[in-house]
Design a protein around this motif. Structure first.
Motif, mmCIF file in Angstrom:
data_model
loop_
_atom_site.group_PDB
_atom_site.id
_atom_site.type_symbol
_atom_site.label_atom_id
_atom_site.label_comp_id
_atom_site.label_asym_id
_atom_site.label_seq_id
_atom_site.Cartn_x
_atom_site.Cartn_y
_atom_site.Cartn_z
ATOM 1 N N LEU A 243 -10.745 13.735 -27.556
ATOM 2 C CA LEU A 243 -11.126 12.564 -26.782
ATOM 3 C C LEU A 243 -9.908 12.015 -26.081
ATOM 4 C CD1 LEU A 243 -12.819 12.295 -29.750
ATOM 5 C CD2 LEU A 243 -14.028 10.781 -28.164
ATOM 6 N N ARG A 244 -10.133 11.515 -24.870
ATOM 7 C CA ARG A 244 -9.033 10.925 -24.096
ATOM 8 C C ARG A 244 -9.604 9.955 -23.076
ATOM 9 N NH1 ARG A 244 -9.064 16.355 -22.731
ATOM 10 N NH2 ARG A 244 -7.086 16.648 -23.780
ATOM 11 N N PRO A 245 -8.775 9.026 -22.606
ATOM 12 C CA PRO A 245 -9.221 8.191 -21.499
ATOM 13 C C PRO A 245 -9.554 9.086 -20.309
ATOM 14 C CG PRO A 245 -7.241 7.274 -22.489
ATOM 15 C CD PRO A 245 -7.437 8.646 -23.085
ATOM 16 N N ASP A 246 -10.659 8.802 -19.644
ATOM 17 C CA ASP A 246 -11.127 9.648 -18.541
ATOM 18 C C ASP A 246 -10.522 9.185 -17.225
ATOM 19 O OD1 ASP A 246 -12.492 11.594 -17.176
ATOM 20 O OD2 ASP A 246 -14.400 10.523 -17.171
ATOM 21 N N VAL A 247 -9.252 9.496 -17.021
ATOM 22 C CA VAL A 247 -8.549 9.004 -15.830
ATOM 23 C C VAL A 247 -8.925 9.746 -14.552
ATOM 24 C CG1 VAL A 247 -6.592 8.077 -17.119
ATOM 25 C CG2 VAL A 247 -6.499 10.420 -16.268
ATOM 26 N N TYR B 237 -5.978 7.448 -7.614
ATOM 27 C CA TYR B 237 -7.277 7.734 -8.214
ATOM 28 C C TYR B 237 -8.027 6.431 -8.419
ATOM 29 C CZ TYR B 237 -5.282 12.265 -9.322
ATOM 30 O OH TYR B 237 -4.699 13.494 -9.239
ATOM 31 N N GLU B 238 -9.172 6.292 -7.783
ATOM 32 C CA GLU B 238 -9.959 5.078 -7.936
ATOM 33 C C GLU B 238 -10.466 4.915 -9.367
ATOM 34 O OE1 GLU B 238 -13.073 4.860 -5.084
ATOM 35 O OE2 GLU B 238 -11.749 5.388 -3.436
ATOM 36 N N THR B 239 -10.732 6.013 -10.045
ATOM 37 C CA THR B 239 -11.360 5.951 -11.361
ATOM 38 C C THR B 239 -10.383 5.646 -12.479
ATOM 39 O OG1 THR B 239 -11.164 8.329 -11.558
ATOM 40 C CG2 THR B 239 -13.244 7.477 -10.720
ATOM 41 N N VAL B 240 -9.093 5.585 -12.210
ATOM 42 C CA VAL B 240 -8.132 5.246 -13.251
ATOM 43 C C VAL B 240 -8.473 3.875 -13.833
ATOM 44 C CG1 VAL B 240 -5.720 4.698 -13.714
ATOM 45 C CG2 VAL B 240 -6.301 6.721 -12.382
ATOM 46 N N GLU B 241 -8.995 2.986 -13.013
ATOM 47 C CA GLU B 241 -9.338 1.650 -13.477
ATOM 48 C C GLU B 241 -10.498 1.654 -14.460
ATOM 49 O OE1 GLU B 241 -9.853 -0.916 -10.136
ATOM 50 O OE2 GLU B 241 -7.879 -0.472 -9.350
ATOM 51 N N THR B 242 -11.348 2.675 -14.430
ATOM 52 C CA THR B 242 -12.491 2.719 -15.346
ATOM 53 C C THR B 242 -12.127 3.319 -16.692
ATOM 54 O OG1 THR B 242 -13.241 4.904 -14.607
ATOM 55 C CG2 THR B 242 -14.096 2.969 -13.416
ATOM 56 N N ALA B 243 -11.016 4.017 -16.787
ATOM 57 C CA ALA B 243 -10.615 4.665 -18.043
ATOM 58 C C ALA B 243 -10.276 3.613 -19.085
ATOM 59 C CB ALA B 243 -9.411 5.578 -17.816
ATOM 60 N N VAL B 244 -10.636 3.921 -20.319
ATOM 61 C CA VAL B 244 -10.378 3.004 -21.424
ATOM 62 C C VAL B 244 -8.878 2.940 -21.719
ATOM 63 C CG1 VAL B 244 -10.615 4.751 -23.226
ATOM 64 C CG2 VAL B 244 -11.143 2.405 -23.751
ATOM 65 N N ASP B 245 -8.441 1.819 -22.237
ATOM 66 C CA ASP B 245 -7.067 1.662 -22.672
ATOM 67 C C ASP B 245 -6.788 2.629 -23.833
ATOM 68 O OD1 ASP B 245 -4.512 -0.005 -22.915
ATOM 69 O OD2 ASP B 245 -5.370 -0.168 -24.921
ATOM 70 N N ALA B 246 -5.682 3.346 -23.761
ATOM 71 C CA ALA B 246 -5.349 4.366 -24.765
ATOM 72 C C ALA B 246 -5.243 3.781 -26.171
ATOM 73 C CB ALA B 246 -4.042 5.068 -24.381
ATOM 74 N N ASP B 247 -4.631 2.620 -26.307
ATOM 75 C CA ASP B 247 -4.498 1.992 -27.627
ATOM 76 C C ASP B 247 -5.856 1.628 -28.211
ATOM 77 O OD1 ASP B 247 -1.718 2.167 -27.623
ATOM 78 O OD2 ASP B 247 -1.487 0.205 -26.669
ATOM 79 N N LEU B 248 -6.737 1.113 -27.376
ATOM 80 C CA LEU B 248 -8.073 0.744 -27.831
ATOM 81 C C LEU B 248 -8.835 1.979 -28.313
ATOM 82 C CD1 LEU B 248 -10.337 -1.369 -28.128
ATOM 83 C CD2 LEU B 248 -10.998 -0.802 -25.773
ATOM 84 N N LEU B 249 -8.730 3.070 -27.581
ATOM 85 C CA LEU B 249 -9.417 4.298 -27.979
ATOM 86 C C LEU B 249 -8.929 4.780 -29.338
ATOM 87 C CD1 LEU B 249 -11.419 6.538 -27.300
ATOM 88 C CD2 LEU B 249 -9.569 7.722 -26.101
ATOM 89 N N ARG B 250 -7.624 4.830 -29.516
ATOM 90 C CA ARG B 250 -7.064 5.284 -30.806
ATOM 91 C C ARG B 250 -7.513 4.382 -31.955
ATOM 92 N NH1 ARG B 250 -2.369 6.062 -27.728
ATOM 93 N NH2 ARG B 250 -1.550 4.086 -28.483
ATOM 94 N N GLU B 251 -7.532 3.073 -31.716
ATOM 95 C CA GLU B 251 -7.888 2.116 -32.764
ATOM 96 C C GLU B 251 -9.353 2.192 -33.160
ATOM 97 O OE1 GLU B 251 -6.806 -1.733 -31.310
ATOM 98 O OE2 GLU B 251 -4.698 -1.195 -31.154
ATOM 99 N N ARG B 252 -10.230 2.448 -32.221
ATOM 100 C CA ARG B 252 -11.667 2.370 -32.477
ATOM 101 C C ARG B 252 -12.259 3.651 -33.052
ATOM 102 N NH1 ARG B 252 -14.652 -1.128 -29.423
ATOM 103 N NH2 ARG B 252 -16.318 -0.462 -30.812
#
Length: 105
Positions: A54-58, A3-18
């Motif tokens: 909410l989740r990283p958009d992989v 999946y090319e878009t996996v690189e655009t998904a936010v880091d899971a830890d960062l999402l949870r923290e923010r």
């Protein structure tokens, strides 16, 4: 399968923290994949009155995916290019739901 878009998904830890803590009667749950759910209980139905997931958009083109559910019905999905944009929307939606509940009482 790649999946090319996996690189655009936010880091899971960062999402949870923010993302903000759950206000009022909302309940927040997190898992190790980066999925964060906000649930608003409902005494009249086995479903939640409201849920934001909410989740990283992989699999999409954004960084974060937001799914909305009201009483077991999906009411929409949005994708955001940044964690900041997702956090602003979540803050607004959680606050608006609490304001609406206060106005109803």
């Amino acid at each position: 399968m790649e999946y090319e878009t996996v690189e655009t998904a936010v880091d899971a830890d960062l999402l949870r923290e923010r993302l903000p803590p759950a206000p009022g009667e909302w309940i927040r749950t997190d898992d190790k994949t980066g999925t964060v759910e906000y649930r608003l209980p409902d005494d009249d139905t086995p479903c939640t009155a409201g849920k934001l997931t909410l989740r990283p958009d992989v699999l999409g083109e954004g960084a974060v995916r937001l799914d909305r559910t009201v009483r077991c019905q999906s009411v929409g999905t949005d994708r955001f290019d940044s964690v900041d944009a997702a956090v602003r929307v979540v803050d607004r939606e959680l606050s608006q739901s609490l304001d609406a509940a206060d106005d109803a009482t």
